[in-house]
Design an enzyme around this catalytic site. Structure first.
Site, PDB file in Angstrom:
ATOM      1  N   ASN A  13      -0.877  -2.618 -14.707  1.00 10.38           N
ATOM      2  CA  ASN A  13      -1.547  -2.182 -13.662  1.00 10.38           C
ATOM      3  C   ASN A  13      -3.104  -2.292 -14.088  1.00 10.38           C
ATOM      4  O   ASN A  13      -3.191  -1.798 -15.408  1.00 10.38           O
ATOM      5  CB  ASN A  13      -1.405  -0.888 -13.426  1.00 10.38           C
ATOM      6  CG  ASN A  13      -2.264  -0.121 -12.638  1.00 10.38           C
ATOM      7  OD1 ASN A  13      -2.980  -0.963 -11.771  1.00 10.38           O
ATOM      8  ND2 ASN A  13      -2.594   1.152 -12.572  1.00 10.38           N
ATOM      9  N   GLY A  14      -3.931  -3.252 -13.412  1.00  8.62           N
ATOM     10  CA  GLY A  14      -5.337  -3.297 -14.015  1.00  8.62           C
ATOM     11  C   GLY A  14      -5.709  -4.696 -13.574  1.00  8.62           C
ATOM     12  O   GLY A  14      -5.223  -5.237 -12.739  1.00  8.62           O
ATOM     13  N   LYS A  74     -17.955  18.888   7.189  1.00  7.69           N
ATOM     14  CA  LYS A  74     -17.171  19.553   6.331  1.00  7.69           C
ATOM     15  C   LYS A  74     -17.177  21.348   6.330  1.00  7.69           C
ATOM     16  O   LYS A  74     -16.102  21.917   6.335  1.00  7.69           O
ATOM     17  CB  LYS A  74     -17.457  19.110   4.742  1.00  7.69           C
ATOM     18  CG  LYS A  74     -17.334  17.812   4.465  1.00  7.69           C
ATOM     19  CD  LYS A  74     -15.843  17.551   4.173  1.00  7.69           C
ATOM     20  CE  LYS A  74     -14.760  17.124   5.326  1.00  7.69           C
ATOM     21  NZ  LYS A  74     -14.955  15.982   6.091  1.00  7.69           N
ATOM     22  N   CYS A 118      -1.956  -0.545  -8.357  1.00 10.99           N
ATOM     23  CA  CYS A 118      -0.595  -0.800  -8.590  1.00 10.99           C
ATOM     24  C   CYS A 118       0.165   0.326  -9.239  1.00 10.99           C
ATOM     25  O   CYS A 118      -0.607   1.184  -9.850  1.00 10.99           O
ATOM     26  CB  CYS A 118      -0.396  -1.987  -9.332  1.00 10.99           C
ATOM     27  SG  CYS A 118      -1.132  -3.442  -8.718  1.00 10.99           S
ATOM     28  N   LYS A 167      -3.804  17.060   9.635  1.00 15.04           N
ATOM     29  CA  LYS A 167      -4.466  16.192   8.833  1.00 15.04           C
ATOM     30  C   LYS A 167      -4.527  14.854   9.810  1.00 15.04           C
ATOM     31  O   LYS A 167      -5.458  14.142   9.540  1.00 15.04           O
ATOM     32  CB  LYS A 167      -3.539  16.111   7.760  1.00 15.04           C
ATOM     33  CG  LYS A 167      -3.998  14.701   6.662  1.00 15.04           C
ATOM     34  CD  LYS A 167      -5.366  15.137   6.242  1.00 15.04           C
ATOM     35  CE  LYS A 167      -5.932  14.140   5.170  1.00 15.04           C
ATOM     36  NZ  LYS A 167      -7.373  14.198   5.085  1.00 15.04           N
TER      37      LYS A 167
END
Ligand code: AGP
Length: 612
Positions: free
Chosen positions: A100-101, A491, A2, A607
């Site tokens: 937030n959490g 990669k 959040c 991307k």
């Protein structure tokens, strides 16, 4: 997870709050809200829906207040709804809080508050916080000016879990209190005003001077001042740190390249992707709501994606088959969509796409849906195209991935796919529950173990300097290590332009070993305890033919002719690619850097491949 924003100053606060939330949009949202001190009351405007919806809420334009807090939520516990969105207030409407959490003991606290006569409107953990503050505030008979701060401190001492909080109150209409523990929060110091946000870019356009809070440090803000206190309410001195980033610099957070930043963000990406979903061994996917009856009807799982996302799917295949005993097929989207796959309403089809815009993957999803499959999209971009096509969407919370080479999205995808496999395994009960529990516990340890791998970078840098001029490389592995080798090879190819192949160790001798010559570099990954001996003998086969070996392992292997060994922490085999890929990402990065290439924007690539 959040995002939170706050402002205390003399400007009209509502547009500042909403703009701040849009800059935190990557943290996920399906509901948003603001709370503003308007005279002797707090006005709360919040609802389900995107941040921009706030502009259309009744009365939003009438808010004149200059102090406020705001929140953008991505629901996991408690569906997206007006009641569950933040800010939350206490029963007496004296305090407003954004959070937030995760409050892990919220049920226990909720019960205690109900016993004391408090009522709850939402299903969230957060709503216990303003009511606890209300309780401690009323209990406090001190006559000093720290009553609100004490109530907040006492509340925080009761909370278990993680939190970044902003609190406003009509009892102190010219102040705001913020505090954090494990969740991010920064304070931007202005001139006669102060800003708060979950991260720097959200408020960097207003100020370059920031205070950083440690866990359990309280900031008591007024327009002209910020005071800091510890848990004993002793005042502590802090100085601001000037962040000399431009907006792009802010996004790079001081790293030379986005790719390196995103490699180092993986512990946070894993942690935030797990978020509130795994608590006390219970896994929550309200969005899926699978029943045992439905899952027992599923006779095949397809996992379909492109590139790195497909490689994450290969890792997940292993878990769905072992833990759910459901045949699982992984396919490249551009192949899947043209081979008339066998699909019916007993097929569960999972489509993985970081961008959510990959044309082949979206087309594959539409095909599966047309054939009757239940479809799930796994994406990192809220509201992306693929999420509008799938029956269900599950988001990773890796944050924006800017570098073309995908890194944190890959580890976040494996994380969320593991959680889905474990969620299904819990319902189906077809696998050994001890094994299931072991994987759950190891999943929670991944962020810390990933941080440990990231600390061991010097050996990788040295090896990169030795091999960056090579023209060919092999990546070898068995089982999950083969999946990781495919990703490590991709990669290297895409950012260093060195040709490489990810190969199943046991398959090499069926032809490709003819390519092994003196001095060729082979990167071997060995993490599967059950396959150690076989894997080592495969590596010996190439050493005897002159290969130079970089070994990535968690098996504490004796050095039998390996040029470099990178030891990584042990974890359940099913999850080991989340850790073994990190040295391979760093190797590709440092080789590309050594070659002076454009790490973040490699030639010929984009991307998001929105064309077929
Ligand atoms: C990975 O490093 C590449 N950028 C590429 O393979 C990418 O994973 C692939 O194009 C899929 O992208 P998506 O996850 O956004 O669908």
């Amino acid at each position: 997870m959040c995002g939170i924003v706050g402002y205390i100053g003399s400007k009209k606060v509502s547009p500042i709050l909403i703009q701040g939330l849009t800059r935190l949009e990557y943290r996920g949202y399906d509901s948003a809200g603001i709370a503003v001190i308007e005279g002797n009351k707090i006005e709360v405007k919040k609802d389900k829906g995107r941040v921009n919806n706030l502009y259309s809420l009744d009365g939003i334009d009438d808010l004149k207040g200059t102090i406020g807090i705001a929140h953008t939520r991505w629901a996991t516990h408690g569906k997206p709804s007006k009641e569950n969105s933040h800010p939350h207030m206490d029963n007496d409407k004296i305090f407003a809080v954004v959070h937030n959490g995760i409050i892990e003991n919220y049920n226990e606290l909720r019960e205690k508050l109900i016993e004391k006569g408090y009522e709850f409107i939402s299903q969230t953990d957060t709503e216990v916080i303003p009511n606890l503050i209300n309780y401690y505030y009323k209990e406090d008979n001190e006559k000093d000016n720290l009553k609100l701060l004490r109530a907040v401190k006492n509340t925080c001492m009761d909370l278990k879990g993680s939190f970044a909080l902003e609190i406003i109150s009509i009892r102190e209409p010219d102040n705001m209190i913020v505090v954090r523990k494990d969740s991010p929060l920064v304070i931007g110091k202005g001139n006669g005003e102060n800003y708060i946000a979950s991260d720097i870019p959200a408020i960097l356009s207003y100020t370059k001077d920031f205070y950083f809070l440690n866990d359990y440090e309280f900031a008591y803000l007024s327009r002209d001042n910020v005071k800091f206190y510890d848990t004993n309410l002793n005042e502590i001195k802090k100085i601001t740190k000037s962040i000399e980033w431009d907006s792009k610099g802010a996004e790079k957070a001081g790293y030379e390249h986005f790719m390196l930043k995103e490699i180092y963000e993986q512990p946070k990406a894993i942690r935030e992707t797990i978020g509130t979903r795994l608590n006390n061994s219970k896994i929550c996917f309200d969005e899926l709501n699978f029943t045992k009856e439905y899952l027992e009807s599923v006779n095949k799982i397809y996992i379909v994606a492109c590139g790195t996302a497909m490689h994450a799917g290969l890792v997940a295949k292993n878990m769905f088959e072992k833990l759910c005993k459901i045949q699982t097929e992984v396919d490249i989207a551009s192949e899947f969509r043209y081979r008339d796959p066998l699909i019916d309403n007993k097929t569960l089809a999972i489509f993985i796409s970081q961008s959510g815009e990959t044309a082949d993957t979206i087309a594959a999803l539409k095909l599966a849906k047309s054939k009757g499959a239940k479809t799930i999209a796994i994406s990192n971009v809220i509201g992306s195209s693929i999420t509008r096509e799938a029956d269900n969407t599950i988001y990773t919370h890796a944050g924006p991935e800017i570098a073309v080479a995908s890194t944190k999205a890959y580890t976040a995808q494996i994380t969320i796919l593991s959680l889905i496999a474990l969620y299904c395994a819990d319902i189906l009960r077809r696998a050994d529950i001890i094994k299931i529990e072991e994987i759950k516990q190891d999943l929670l340890k991944l962020p810390a173990k990933a941080s440990k791998v990231l600390k061991n970078v010097e050996e990788i840098k040295k090896f990169a300097k030795r091999v960056y001029k090579e023209k060919d490389m092999f990546f070898l592995g068995r089982g999950v290590d083969y999946s990781a080798s495919l990703e490590g090879s991709l990669k290297l190819k895409e950012i260093s332009y060195i040709h490489s192949e990810g190969y199943a160790s046991g398959e090499l001798k069926h032809g490709p070993i003819a390519l092994i010559d003196t001095g060729i570099t082979v990167i071997a990954t060995i993490t599967d305890k059950a396959l150690v001996e076989k894997s080592i003998s495969n590596v010996q086969e190439v050493i005897t033919r002159g290969a130079k070996i970089l070994l990535i392992t968690n098996q504490n292997l004796e050095n039998k002719g390996f040029e470099t060994i990178i030891n990584i922490p042990e974890v359940a085999t099913e999850l080991s690619p989340v850790l073994s890929i990190i040295p391979l990402q760093l190797l590709a990065y440092y080789i590309s850097k050594e070659k002076g290439l454009d790490v973040d924007k490699p030639r010929n690539l984009a991307k998001s491949v929105t064309v077929e």
